[in-house]
Design a protein around this motif. Structure first.
Motif, PDB file in Angstrom:
ATOM      1  N   ASP A 141      39.098  48.635 -22.534  1.00 47.36           N
ATOM      2  CA  ASP A 141      37.815  49.222 -22.913  1.00 47.36           C
ATOM      3  C   ASP A 141      37.145  48.389 -23.997  1.00 47.36           C
ATOM      4  N   ASN A 142      35.849  48.347 -23.964  1.00 45.00           N
ATOM      5  CA  ASN A 142      35.024  47.717 -25.008  1.00 45.00           C
ATOM      6  C   ASN A 142      35.505  46.314 -25.395  1.00 45.00           C
ATOM      7  N   PRO A 143      35.609  45.363 -24.458  1.00 46.24           N
ATOM      8  CA  PRO A 143      36.070  44.017 -24.831  1.00 46.24           C
ATOM      9  C   PRO A 143      35.141  43.330 -25.818  1.00 46.24           C
ATOM     10  N   ASP A 144      33.835  43.566 -25.699  1.00 46.89           N
ATOM     11  CA  ASP A 144      32.895  42.940 -26.631  1.00 46.89           C
ATOM     12  C   ASP A 144      33.118  43.448 -28.050  1.00 46.89           C
ATOM     13  N   GLN A 145      33.332  44.771 -28.179  1.00 52.86           N
ATOM     14  CA  GLN A 145      33.564  45.347 -29.506  1.00 52.86           C
ATOM     15  C   GLN A 145      34.885  44.854 -30.089  1.00 52.86           C
ATOM     16  N   ARG A 146      35.892  44.679 -29.250  1.00 49.85           N
ATOM     17  CA  ARG A 146      37.179  44.169 -29.724  1.00 49.85           C
ATOM     18  C   ARG A 146      37.028  42.767 -30.318  1.00 49.85           C
ATOM     19  N   ILE A 147      36.317  41.911 -29.606  1.00 48.29           N
ATOM     20  CA  ILE A 147      36.157  40.537 -30.078  1.00 48.29           C
ATOM     21  C   ILE A 147      35.352  40.513 -31.374  1.00 48.29           C
ATOM     22  N   GLN A 148      34.325  41.360 -31.443  1.00 46.30           N
ATOM     23  CA  GLN A 148      33.438  41.331 -32.611  1.00 46.30           C
ATOM     24  C   GLN A 148      34.089  41.926 -33.851  1.00 46.30           C
ATOM     25  N   GLN A 149      34.920  42.956 -33.692  1.00 41.16           N
ATOM     26  CA  GLN A 149      35.409  43.694 -34.854  1.00 41.16           C
ATOM     27  C   GLN A 149      36.871  43.457 -35.200  1.00 41.16           C
TER      28      GLN A 149
END
Length: 583
Positions: A141-149
């Motif tokens: 879930d939320n791969p973009d959020q994982r990379i960013q945060q």
């Protein structure tokens, strides 16, 4: 039942400082520390270690000066007292400055690692459609959020290991040696207390690992709910679904606040424990050394030295025990990043695993050899043992009932879908194949970049771009929406039909040898549809379509008809029309 127990065990392993955790830390850290040019980072760590060694030795000198200053004060030796006091002050200032320099170097190293690791993960994320496969799989879930945060806290915590962990151990080693020279019982009391505190802090902080993980997931879930409303604002407004969305977001918010409150309450308990341990530590030197002083076995300065040494040792222990919660808090960051990284590795392995995945091979034309496709979970066979050759003048349409795998097959032929068996040969050079979905990709930027995507700059003049718009029946677009330099969110400004025609303008710039169309003209009128297909004929590209509108059929020469269960047949358009009439 066995599968459920296995999943439960794997879920529990995500919340522990165990071998799996440290293996994942190494997998994430290794690319940075083994990259070309990593010697600069290692040199920085070496300089930090040397500074920490000097810092610890300066701490030993500090405690010795404390003893000498105290003895000079007791003996009323004025000149010696002020001389030693001056040196003690200078040394304290130098230690303070050295600590600031260490923090600065530490933060600079962590920032460099953060930037490099983010770029590394993004390169892997965008390599060979990895982002596409991750989103299709839906296990992450939320791969973009994982990379960013998650990258920054991971680099900050792991990067602080030399200064916080190794530096604390150096300080503890020096100070415990000093204490042993003053009092052996004091030495063993310090060692015992340190071990007790380390073990106690480990077990006290164990529950915080799952708490932090749950908070991270709950906050990501809340963020997803808010993003979902933004991305589907028009549909929600048409349905008047605001009350339902408020309920969904409220549930997510309640879940996040409950988990945060649970962590806050436990944090108060941990603070009480830390304060109690600190009070015991403050009185420990006095309880052990004062009786020895009364017997006359040590000087008063030795008590001051032992107290100063105990204070420095407490500071080192505090850094060390603070690092354990930091490490616990980074478990969710490590898990969420590692799951993405492990997916990259798995995709790379599967790309060469011909037995379990569809194999893509370079060639001049498109050929399908014994291609079999299934849904990602393997529940349904979409196509079985398909053999098909598509020369450069192909005009093929894929037909069949809804759900038989028409779009999936189109994506497999185009190189996007790899869940299956067999091999697909197709031109792999840049620009040889182009995919036009039902909803083309548009983004916030200037109008020129929408037409030229994926090129970073326009390969033709603005007058030629205007001529392209006229060819795709968008001759009035510049008059209605401004010049090519206008910046807007074009997915909101343009209608779906206009977006589909923008996609055809991109095709005219790229001039692919093969074009894949998945309901690519579904939102335009019949006259415009005919004009767009005529453009394909003029360009001379081969095209493979998926479409339900009867008007599309006449632009093709062959039809691949898919049936439920995975069977298929290749028909001429005359045969297809005869079957349609008989049905």
């Amino acid at each position: 039942m066995a599968v459920m127990l296995s999943e439960l065990k794997n879920d529990q392993n995500r919340h522990r400082l165990n071998r799996l955790f440290f293996r994942r830390v190494w997998q994430l850290a290794a690319p940075y520390w083994t990259r070309k040019g990593a010697w600069k980072s290692w040199l920085t760590v070496g300089i930090l270690c040397l500074m920490m060694g000097g810092f610890s030795l300066a701490g030993a000198k500090f405690t010795q000066l404390t003893a000498d200053v105290t003895n000079a004060l007791v003996d009323k030796r004025t000149d010696l007292y002020w001389e030693l006091f001056t040196w003690l002050t200078v040394l304290g200032v130098l230690r303070f400055g050295a600590d600031l320099v260490q923090q600065l170097i530490d933060s600079m190293l962590a920032m460099h690692w953060w930037r490099w690791l983010t770029e590394y993960i993004m390169d892997n994320y965008l390599y060979r459609h990895a982002y596409y496969h991750i989103l299709q799989d839906e296990k992450i879930d939320n791969p973009d959020q994982r990379i960013q945060q998650e990258v920054e806290p991971f680099c900050g915590t792991v990067g602080a290991f030399p200064r916080q962990f190794l530096g604390s151990l150096m300080d503890m080693g020096v100070q415990t040696t000093i204490m042993m020279s003053i009092s052996t019982p004091m030495f063993f009391a310090v060692i015992g207390f340190a071990l007790f505190q380390a073990v106690a802090m480990y077990y006290i902080n164990r529950p915080t690992i799952k708490q932090n993980f749950d908070i991270t997931v709950a906050e990501a879930d809340l963020r997803y709910g808010l993003t979902h409303v933004r991305n589907n604002a028009e549909n929600i407004a048409f349905y008047r679904g605001e009350a339902v969305e408020v309920g969904h977001i409220g549930t997510r918010l309640l879940n996040a606040t409950r988990k945060q409150m649970r962590a806050n309450v436990y944090g108060i308990y941990m603070q009480l424990m830390n304060e109690g341990v600190g009070q015991v530590w403050n009185y420990l030197p006095l309880i052990i050394l004062v009786p020895v002083y009364f017997r006359g076995d040590i000087s008063y300065g030795s008590i001051a030295q032992a107290t100063a040494s105990a204070t420095l040792l407490l500071n080192s222990l505090s850094v060390l025990t603070t690092y354990i919660p930091m490490l616990s808090q980074t478990v969710p960051n490590v898990v969420r990043l590692a799951e993405i990284h492990e997916t990259f590795l798995k995709l790379q392995e599967n790309q060469v695993d011909e037995k379990n995945h569809l194999v893509m091979k370079p060639g001049k034309t498109i050929q399908l050899n014994n291609v079999s496709l299934k849904t990602p979970g393997g529940e349904q066979s979409l196509v079985q043992n398909l053999n098909l050759e598509l020369p450069e003048d192909s005009r093929l349409i894929i037909v069949g009932r809804t759900g038989v795998g028409k779009s999936s097959l189109l994506r497999a032929i185009g190189g996007l879908w790899q869940t299956g068996l067999g091999s697909v040969t197709l031109p792999l050079e840049e620009g040889a194949c182009l995919f036009l979905p039902q909803r083309p990709y548009t983004f916030e930027g200037d109008l020129r970049s929408q037409i030229c995507y994926p090129a970073a700059q326009s390969p033709v003049s603005d007058d030629e771009l205007a001529a392209l718009l006229d060819k795709v029946c968008l001759g009035d677009l510049l008059a209605r929406h401004g010049p090519l330099d206008r910046v807007a969110d074009w997915s909101r400004v343009l209608s779906l039909g206009e977006q589909q025609r923008i996609a055809f303008a991109r095709m005219l710039l790229i001039k692919p040898r093969y074009l894949f169309l998945d309901e690519a003209t579904s939102a335009v009128d019949l006259q415009t549809e005919a004009a767009l297909y005529q453009l394909l004929e003029d360009v001379g590209t081969a095209w493979i379509s998926v479409g339900h509108r009867p008007s599309v059929m006449r632009f093709h020469r062959q039809a691949l008809r898919l049936h439920e269960g995975g069977s298929w047949e290749l028909l001429t358009m005359e045969q297809l029309n005869e079957l349609a009439d008989s049905d």
